[in-house]
Design a protein around this motif. Sequence first.
Motif, mmCIF file in Angstrom:
data_model
loop_
_atom_site.group_PDB
_atom_site.id
_atom_site.type_symbol
_atom_site.label_atom_id
_atom_site.label_comp_id
_atom_site.label_asym_id
_atom_site.label_seq_id
_atom_site.Cartn_x
_atom_site.Cartn_y
_atom_site.Cartn_z
ATOM 1 N N LEU A 17 0.880 -1.181 0.057
ATOM 2 C CA LEU A 17 0.032 0.047 0.102
ATOM 3 C C LEU A 17 1.058 1.363 -0.032
ATOM 4 O O LEU A 17 1.794 1.072 0.649
ATOM 5 C CB LEU A 17 -0.873 0.074 1.152
ATOM 6 C CG LEU A 17 -1.911 -0.929 1.300
ATOM 7 C CD1 LEU A 17 -2.483 -1.002 2.773
ATOM 8 C CD2 LEU A 17 -2.896 -1.044 0.234
ATOM 9 N N THR A 18 0.416 2.319 -0.432
ATOM 10 C CA THR A 18 1.017 3.604 -0.523
ATOM 11 C C THR A 18 0.331 4.532 -0.331
ATOM 12 O O THR A 18 -1.076 4.779 -0.846
ATOM 13 C CB THR A 18 1.872 3.711 -1.867
ATOM 14 O OG1 THR A 18 2.805 4.783 -1.792
ATOM 15 C CG2 THR A 18 0.962 3.635 -3.182
ATOM 16 N N ASP A 19 0.940 5.857 0.142
ATOM 17 C CA ASP A 19 0.083 7.202 0.014
ATOM 18 C C ASP A 19 0.510 7.554 -1.205
ATOM 19 O O ASP A 19 1.240 7.039 -2.162
ATOM 20 C CB ASP A 19 0.740 8.186 1.031
ATOM 21 C CG ASP A 19 0.241 9.469 1.235
ATOM 22 O OD1 ASP A 19 -0.961 9.497 1.000
ATOM 23 O OD2 ASP A 19 1.164 10.213 1.438
ATOM 24 N N GLY A 64 -5.421 10.385 2.060
ATOM 25 C CA GLY A 64 -6.360 11.288 2.655
ATOM 26 C C GLY A 64 -6.977 12.243 1.724
ATOM 27 O O GLY A 64 -8.127 12.825 1.913
ATOM 28 N N GLU A 65 -6.673 12.353 0.495
ATOM 29 C CA GLU A 65 -7.176 13.186 -0.570
ATOM 30 C C GLU A 65 -8.224 12.461 -1.275
ATOM 31 O O GLU A 65 -8.224 11.323 -1.452
ATOM 32 C CB GLU A 65 -6.119 13.768 -1.483
ATOM 33 C CG GLU A 65 -4.926 14.414 -1.040
ATOM 34 C CD GLU A 65 -5.393 15.869 -0.412
ATOM 35 O OE1 GLU A 65 -6.231 16.346 -0.992
ATOM 36 O OE2 GLU A 65 -5.230 16.091 0.601
ATOM 37 N N LYS A 87 -9.053 9.565 6.370
ATOM 38 C CA LYS A 87 -8.311 10.253 7.351
ATOM 39 C C LYS A 87 -7.805 9.292 8.645
ATOM 40 O O LYS A 87 -6.753 9.885 9.145
ATOM 41 C CB LYS A 87 -9.339 11.245 7.899
ATOM 42 C CG LYS A 87 -9.991 12.238 7.081
ATOM 43 C CD LYS A 87 -8.952 12.847 6.361
ATOM 44 C CE LYS A 87 -9.554 13.935 5.321
ATOM 45 N NZ LYS A 87 -8.518 14.379 4.260
ATOM 46 N N ASP A 88 -8.402 8.241 8.689
ATOM 47 C CA ASP A 88 -7.789 7.368 9.723
ATOM 48 C C ASP A 88 -7.434 5.995 8.978
ATOM 49 O O ASP A 88 -8.025 5.035 8.829
ATOM 50 C CB ASP A 88 -9.148 6.893 10.594
ATOM 51 C CG ASP A 88 -8.465 5.811 12.013
ATOM 52 O OD1 ASP A 88 -7.482 5.426 11.770
ATOM 53 O OD2 ASP A 88 -9.340 5.774 12.696
ATOM 54 N N THR A 114 3.455 13.257 8.485
ATOM 55 C CA THR A 114 2.841 12.798 9.733
ATOM 56 C C THR A 114 1.884 12.107 9.605
ATOM 57 O O THR A 114 1.549 11.192 10.614
ATOM 58 C CB THR A 114 2.704 14.193 10.506
ATOM 59 O OG1 THR A 114 1.737 15.090 9.644
ATOM 60 C CG2 THR A 114 3.879 14.767 10.834
ATOM 61 N N ASN A 115 0.729 12.090 8.679
ATOM 62 C CA ASN A 115 -0.251 11.559 8.764
ATOM 63 C C ASN A 115 -0.098 10.057 8.336
ATOM 64 O O ASN A 115 -1.036 9.057 8.323
ATOM 65 C CB ASN A 115 -1.354 11.981 7.794
ATOM 66 C CG ASN A 115 -0.876 12.205 6.351
ATOM 67 O OD1 ASN A 115 0.232 12.351 6.142
ATOM 68 N ND2 ASN A 115 -1.756 12.238 5.393
ATOM 69 N N ASP A 116 1.098 9.751 7.962
ATOM 70 C CA ASP A 116 1.429 8.338 7.752
ATOM 71 C C ASP A 116 2.107 7.564 8.693
ATOM 72 O O ASP A 116 2.038 6.225 8.900
ATOM 73 C CB ASP A 116 2.366 8.168 6.479
ATOM 74 C CG ASP A 116 1.659 8.785 5.326
ATOM 75 O OD1 ASP A 116 0.579 8.514 5.142
ATOM 76 O OD2 ASP A 116 2.157 9.491 4.653
#
Length: 164
Positions: A17-19, A64-65, A87-88, A114-116
């Motif tokens: 998985l990736t951001d 998150g987008e 978001k979570d 930070t969100n990761d």
Amino acid sequence: MNLTELQARARRIKLLLTDCDGVLTDNGVYYSERGEEMKRFSIRDGMGVERLRAVGVDTGIMTGETSGSVQRRADKLRITELHLGIKDKPARLHEIMARTGLTAEEIAFIGDDTNDVEILKLVGLAACPGDATRFARAVADFHCETAGGHGCFREVAEFIIASR
């Protein structure tokens, strides 16, 4: 963590998985008066998706987008594990594990900010781009040499493939 342990972790991976922003893109976005217009993706990362698929490793995007550009890129690469507007991320990871039967040790995640951080702490192999924030770098097991949007996904993909 030493190379032998990293390779052992990489051998267990069944889902990468990736951001998106800062990993699949260079963190840039083009705006016009109509709003978001374009994001830049690396073609090499796309080949990484194909190469992983060939060895039986699935891929997914969790961001998150909510972006039409990301949807179109996932469609082109035939990525079905697409999670937009998340978001979570840890909660979504647990949902994916429950649905697929995969364990955390069988999942890798690439994140840059930070969100990761929380999801990076949970997976079997945590990776970050070469230009990730210090927050992501502090918890990642694998630090890419390549920057986000310039093939860091491919770098992780090739490490997973070479570790098999």
